[in-house]
Design an enzyme around this catalytic site. Structure first.
Site, short mmCIF file in Angstrom:
data_model
loop_
_atom_site.label_atom_id
_atom_site.label_comp_id
_atom_site.label_asym_id
_atom_site.label_seq_id
_atom_site.Cartn_x
_atom_site.Cartn_y
_atom_site.Cartn_z
N ASP A 8 0.84 -1.11 0.16
CA ASP A 8 0.06 0.15 -0.17
C ASP A 8 0.84 1.15 0.02
OD1 ASP A 8 -2.34 1.54 0.45
OD2 ASP A 8 -1.79 1.74 2.65
N ASP A 10 -0.04 5.09 0.86
CA ASP A 10 -0.56 6.04 1.65
C ASP A 10 -0.54 5.53 3.36
OD1 ASP A 10 -0.97 8.21 0.29
OD2 ASP A 10 -3.04 7.45 -0.24
#
Ligand code: B16
Ligand code: MG
Length: 208
Positions: A8, A10
């Protein structure tokens, strides 16, 4: 069997989760809404459009189609203001060493971010070249917690789901990774990321 890594963005590689929060909070404060950090957990990992739906539903606020689009635009303008100031110094602790270790040892690395700004952010922090595949919000129909993004990322690097390890900071992202049949390492708070296989505070805790 060699494991491959699905990152991922953020809240895992950089703390842009904070910038999303500040941008949403500014937008909705004009409507008299005080967005809390606790509520913000629901917005992590899900698409921009879905975030706005979640906020409007929670606060029983209605917008015309035009106002809805304008709100999305304004939120993203504010977010990009923060992004434009980012540099390599914004990479979260331990991430760069982990990426170097993974590359040197033949593990494939893919990005699996719901953000439509993912490529801009990776460029700003100088990490683009580490990734064998970059899957972002522009390539996905169903946002996390749907597993689509992780299946797509695994396919892009030629890995089967059971050989993939997902790194996630969001409840929706952890759910997506588990639904995809992958091992999920939560980055953050174990009391929030309860469905992750293990949770660490940062990559410094992961012994490569
Ligand atoms: P954008 P991730 C997600 O990125 C964020 O966690 C989420 O809060 C945000 O709404 C979403 O990206 C969309 O971002 O507005 O830039 O397209 O955590 O999946 O890397
Ligand atoms: Mg995230």
């Amino acid at each position: 069997m060699l494991k491959h890594f699905l990152f991922d963005l953020d809240g895992v590689i950089v703390d842009t989760a904070r910038f999303h929060f500040l941008s949403w909070r500014k937008l909705v404060s004009a409507w008299g809404i005080d967005l809390t950090e606790e509520f913000n957990e629901k917005l992590k990992g899900v698409s921009r459009t879905e975030c706005l739906h979640i906020i409007l539903n929670a606060y029983h606020k209605k917008l015309s189609n035009e106002e809805f689009e304008q709100a999305l635009h304004q939120k993203n303008e504010d977010f990009l203001y923060y992004v434009n100031q980012m540099t390599e110094a914004d990479i979260l602790e331990g991430v760069l060493d982990f990426l170097k270790f993974a590359k040197a040892n033949g593990h494939k690395i893919a990005l699996a971010s719901s953000s439509k700004n993912a490529k801009i952010i990776l460029e700003k922090i100088g990490l683009t070249h580490y990734f064998d595949a970059i899957i972002d919000g522009n390539q996905i129909t169903n946002t996390k917690p749907d597993p689509e993004i992780f299946f797509t990322a695994a396919k892009a690097i030629g890995a089967s789901p059971e050989n993939c390890v997902v790194f996630e900071d969001a409840i929706a992202g952890v759910e997506a990774g588990k639904s995809a049949g992958m091992e999920v390492i939560g980055i953050g708070d174990a009391s929030i990321l309860t469905k992750a296989d293990i949770v660490v505070k940062s990559f410094l805790e992961l012994k490569s």
